[in-house]
Each structure stands twice: as C-alpha cells, then as structure tokens.
Motif scaffolding. Structure first.
Motif, PDB file in Angstrom:
ATOM      1  N   ILE A  47       0.773  -1.285  -0.189  1.00 38.85           N
ATOM      2  CA  ILE A  47      -0.644   0.334   0.218  1.00 38.85           C
ATOM      3  C   ILE A  47       0.820   1.149   0.008  1.00 38.85           C
ATOM      4  O   ILE A  47       0.567   2.196  -0.744  1.00 38.85           O
ATOM      5  CB  ILE A  47      -0.806  -0.475   1.235  1.00 38.85           C
ATOM      6  N   ALA A  48       1.387   1.297   0.873  1.00 34.81           N
ATOM      7  CA  ALA A  48       2.778   1.531   0.643  1.00 34.81           C
ATOM      8  C   ALA A  48       3.439   3.257  -0.391  1.00 34.81           C
ATOM      9  O   ALA A  48       3.218   3.864  -1.108  1.00 34.81           O
ATOM     10  CB  ALA A  48       4.033   1.796   1.566  1.00 34.81           C
ATOM     11  N   ASP A  49       3.839   1.915  -1.264  1.00 34.48           N
ATOM     12  CA  ASP A  49       4.335   1.335  -2.764  1.00 34.48           C
ATOM     13  C   ASP A  49       3.334   2.399  -3.603  1.00 34.48           C
ATOM     14  O   ASP A  49       3.892   3.510  -4.374  1.00 34.48           O
ATOM     15  CB  ASP A  49       5.180   0.532  -3.212  1.00 34.48           C
ATOM     16  N   LEU A  50       2.194   2.093  -3.062  1.00 32.33           N
ATOM     17  CA  LEU A  50       1.075   2.496  -4.386  1.00 32.33           C
ATOM     18  C   LEU A  50       0.965   3.808  -4.201  1.00 32.33           C
ATOM     19  O   LEU A  50       0.192   4.731  -5.537  1.00 32.33           O
ATOM     20  CB  LEU A  50      -0.395   2.031  -3.968  1.00 32.33           C
ATOM     21  N   THR A  51       0.886   4.494  -2.961  1.00 27.60           N
ATOM     22  CA  THR A  51       0.781   5.762  -2.578  1.00 27.60           C
ATOM     23  C   THR A  51       1.328   7.060  -3.637  1.00 27.60           C
ATOM     24  O   THR A  51       1.218   7.785  -3.541  1.00 27.60           O
ATOM     25  CB  THR A  51       0.983   6.692  -1.191  1.00 27.60           C
ATOM     26  N   TYR A  52       2.803   6.124  -4.177  1.00 27.36           N
ATOM     27  CA  TYR A  52       3.759   6.998  -5.048  1.00 27.36           C
ATOM     28  C   TYR A  52       2.791   7.439  -6.369  1.00 27.36           C
ATOM     29  O   TYR A  52       3.213   8.135  -7.212  1.00 27.36           O
ATOM     30  CB  TYR A  52       4.756   6.299  -5.215  1.00 27.36           C
ATOM     31  N   ASN A  53       1.720   6.333  -6.745  1.00 25.62           N
ATOM     32  CA  ASN A  53       0.977   6.716  -7.648  1.00 25.62           C
ATOM     33  C   ASN A  53      -0.163   7.894  -7.443  1.00 25.62           C
ATOM     34  O   ASN A  53      -0.891   7.341  -6.560  1.00 25.62           O
ATOM     35  CB  ASN A  53       0.392   5.160  -7.711  1.00 25.62           C
ATOM     36  N   VAL A  54      -0.639   8.389  -7.913  1.00 20.32           N
ATOM     37  CA  VAL A  54      -1.423   9.672  -8.193  1.00 20.32           C
ATOM     38  C   VAL A  54      -3.183   8.785  -7.298  1.00 20.32           C
ATOM     39  O   VAL A  54      -3.693   9.204  -7.084  1.00 20.32           O
ATOM     40  CB  VAL A  54      -1.099  10.753  -9.031  1.00 20.32           C
ATOM     41  N   VAL A  55      -3.329   8.189  -8.881  1.00 20.99           N
ATOM     42  CA  VAL A  55      -4.701   8.019  -8.765  1.00 20.99           C
ATOM     43  C   VAL A  55      -5.064   7.037  -6.943  1.00 20.99           C
ATOM     44  O   VAL A  55      -5.823   6.969  -6.707  1.00 20.99           O
ATOM     45  CB  VAL A  55      -5.338   7.119  -9.915  1.00 20.99           C
ATOM     46  N   ALA A  56      -3.996   6.028  -6.980  1.00 18.05           N
ATOM     47  CA  ALA A  56      -3.825   4.831  -6.036  1.00 18.05           C
ATOM     48  C   ALA A  56      -3.595   5.554  -4.934  1.00 18.05           C
ATOM     49  O   ALA A  56      -4.560   5.687  -4.377  1.00 18.05           O
ATOM     50  CB  ALA A  56      -2.773   4.353  -5.792  1.00 18.05           C
ATOM     51  N   PHE A  57      -2.759   6.849  -4.922  1.00 19.82           N
ATOM     52  CA  PHE A  57      -2.752   7.596  -3.823  1.00 19.82           C
ATOM     53  C   PHE A  57      -3.875   8.310  -3.384  1.00 19.82           C
ATOM     54  O   PHE A  57      -4.598   7.880  -2.183  1.00 19.82           O
ATOM     55  CB  PHE A  57      -1.809   9.028  -3.896  1.00 19.82           C
ATOM     56  N   SER A  58      -4.831   8.802  -4.046  1.00 17.54           N
ATOM     57  CA  SER A  58      -6.331   8.622  -3.763  1.00 17.54           C
ATOM     58  C   SER A  58      -6.810   8.289  -3.688  1.00 17.54           C
ATOM     59  O   SER A  58      -8.468   8.494  -2.123  1.00 17.54           O
ATOM     60  CB  SER A  58      -6.792  10.178  -5.017  1.00 17.54           C
ATOM     61  N   GLU A  59      -7.638   7.508  -3.952  1.00 18.09           N
ATOM     62  CA  GLU A  59      -8.130   5.876  -3.729  1.00 18.09           C
ATOM     63  C   GLU A  59      -7.467   5.532  -2.223  1.00 18.09           C
ATOM     64  O   GLU A  59      -8.471   5.265  -1.629  1.00 18.09           O
ATOM     65  CB  GLU A  59      -7.992   4.737  -4.639  1.00 18.09           C
ATOM     66  N   ILE A  60      -6.160   5.223  -1.697  1.00 17.02           N
ATOM     67  CA  ILE A  60      -5.641   4.387  -0.479  1.00 17.02           C
ATOM     68  C   ILE A  60      -6.429   5.861   0.539  1.00 17.02           C
ATOM     69  O   ILE A  60      -7.006   5.599   1.243  1.00 17.02           O
ATOM     70  CB  ILE A  60      -4.691   4.478  -0.747  1.00 17.02           C
ATOM     71  N   MET A  61      -6.671   7.414   0.397  1.00 17.23           N
ATOM     72  CA  MET A  61      -6.729   8.123   1.509  1.00 17.23           C
ATOM     73  C   MET A  61      -8.067   8.291   1.296  1.00 17.23           C
ATOM     74  O   MET A  61      -8.402   8.138   2.967  1.00 17.23           O
ATOM     75  CB  MET A  61      -5.773   9.171   1.341  1.00 17.23           C
ATOM     76  N   ASN A  62      -8.549   8.111   0.445  1.00  8.42           N
ATOM     77  CA  ASN A  62     -10.403   8.017   0.822  1.00  8.42           C
ATOM     78  C   ASN A  62     -11.008   6.570   1.469  1.00  8.42           C
ATOM     79  O   ASN A  62     -11.618   6.939   2.820  1.00  8.42           O
ATOM     80  CB  ASN A  62     -10.726   8.306  -0.477  1.00  8.42           C
ATOM     81  N   MET A  63     -10.270   5.229   1.119  1.00  3.68           N
ATOM     82  CA  MET A  63     -10.322   4.771   2.324  1.00  3.68           C
ATOM     83  C   MET A  63     -10.428   4.710   3.467  1.00  3.68           C
ATOM     84  O   MET A  63     -10.997   4.233   3.929  1.00  3.68           O
ATOM     85  CB  MET A  63      -9.892   3.574   1.271  1.00  3.68           C
TER      86      MET A  63
END
Length: 213
Positions: free
Chosen positions: A42-58
């Motif tokens: 998940i930490a690695d995915l936060t460097y991807n702009v789209v995935a970052f917003s999905e992760i934080m929203n969840m």
C-alpha cells in the motif's frame, strides 16, 4: 472464513480498485493486525497519483467508523502511521491538513460485551499520531529510519519487492526461494519458474539426453 467472503462480495459489488481492496483488507474487522508486507504494498502504491487518492479516501472512510467496528478505526490509524513513515510525502501532508479528524479520535469510546474498553487502543494511537504529525523534526527522523528499514527488508526478500507496483509481489519471492532450494538437489528448476526457451525439435533425436516436453 465468512468475513473474508463478505469483504470479497462487497469488493465486487462496489467495484473497488486494487488499491482500495488492499486498504480494506489491511483495515478489516479480523482480530489480527495488518501484515507488514500488505502495508508495504500500500505504501508503494501511494506514489501513484490515482492510487494515492483511492487509498486516502478509503482510510478516511474507515476512520469515520465507530462502535463495534473499532478495529476498522484502529487498523486505519496503524496503516496511516506506516504510510506517513514509508509512503509518499503527500500522506503526511494530507494528514496535517485533516489533523482534526485524527484528533477527535482521542475521545473514541467503545466497551465490548465483556466489559473491555477497546476504545483505548484507538485513543492512544490517535494521540501518538497527532504528536508525530506536529513534530516536523521527529517526523523527518522517523521517516528516514523507516525507509532505510524498508529498503533493507526489500533487499532481504531478493529485491523483487523494491519496484513495489507488482500485484502479488510475494509470488516471485516464493518462486525464487523454491528454485534456489530445489536448484541444489535437482537439475534445472528454471523451466518450472522462468520462461525457458522451447526445446529445439532436433535435439532429443540427436542426443537422447532427456529433453522431455
């Protein structure tokens, strides 16, 4: 396991993305904490702009939970702590902007049916996180240390997790360890694990040395 099946069904119905599914799994109601390998993905995915917003929203959605879903909240704070230290710097930035949402959790209340105060887990974790977010120097230090540890762990697990964005990054590690293991006792396990070139049809006829398809 019913909770896992229920979560999978919700994932399908809501058409959650890969990143959202990972966050939901890491912050589930299961009575164990999120694995470090899952949090690392998940930490690695936060460097991807789209995935970052999905992760934080969840995560914000999970932090809004209450009552018997206290594990959602506690694990979301645990995940957030990990992401602040090893994920994109934008995680800490967004947490600072929404620090009130974390601060309010210091009053979180939930006593389970056995009379145990489970809310204390959430209250303590939110306090720790607020202190960390408000101390810029400590945040930098902890982040630097955590990233070094993460890099070391990635190197230990054959370096295949360093890229981070691969799905099921544990699988290549398993293959590598198995092939190394069997490589000592058997001929060539590469054909089972890698993409070895197809056998040349004329070879078996000439040598008879067992190039079986």
């Amino acid at each position: 396991m019913p909770s896992t099946i229920r979560r999978q069904m919700k994932n399908m119905v809501n058409n959650y993305s890969d990143a959202e599914k990972k966050v939901r799994e890491a912050t589930s109601n299961d009575p164990w904490g999120p694995s470090s390998s899952l949090m690392s993905e998940i930490a690695d995915l936060t460097y991807n702009v789209v995935a970052f917003s999905e992760i934080m929203n969840m995560i914000w959605k999970r932090l809004n939970d209450h009552g018997k879903n206290w594990r959602h909240v506690y694990k979301a704070l645990t995940l957030l702590d990990y992401l602040i230290k090893t994920g994109s710097e934008r995680v800490a930035l967004q947490c600072k902007e929404n620090i009130f949402a974390i601060q309010t959790l210091k009053d979180f209340q939930y006593v389970d049916k056995d009379g145990k105060d489970q809310g204390i887990n959430v209250r303590e974790k939110s306090k720790q996180l607020v202190v960390l977010l408000k101390d810029e120097e400590r945040l930098k230090g902890e982040r630097s240390q955590a990233l070094k540890t993460k890099e070391r762990m990635a190197q230990v697990s054959t370096g295949s997790t360093q890229m981070g964005f691969g799905r099921g990054s544990s699988q290549p590690n398993l293959s590598t360890s198995y092939s190394e293991e069997y490589g000592r006792s058997e001929g060539s396990p590469a054909s089972y694990h890698g993409s070895s070139p197809p056998p040349v049809p004329s070879l078996p006829r000439r040598s008879g040395l067992g190039l079986h398809s």
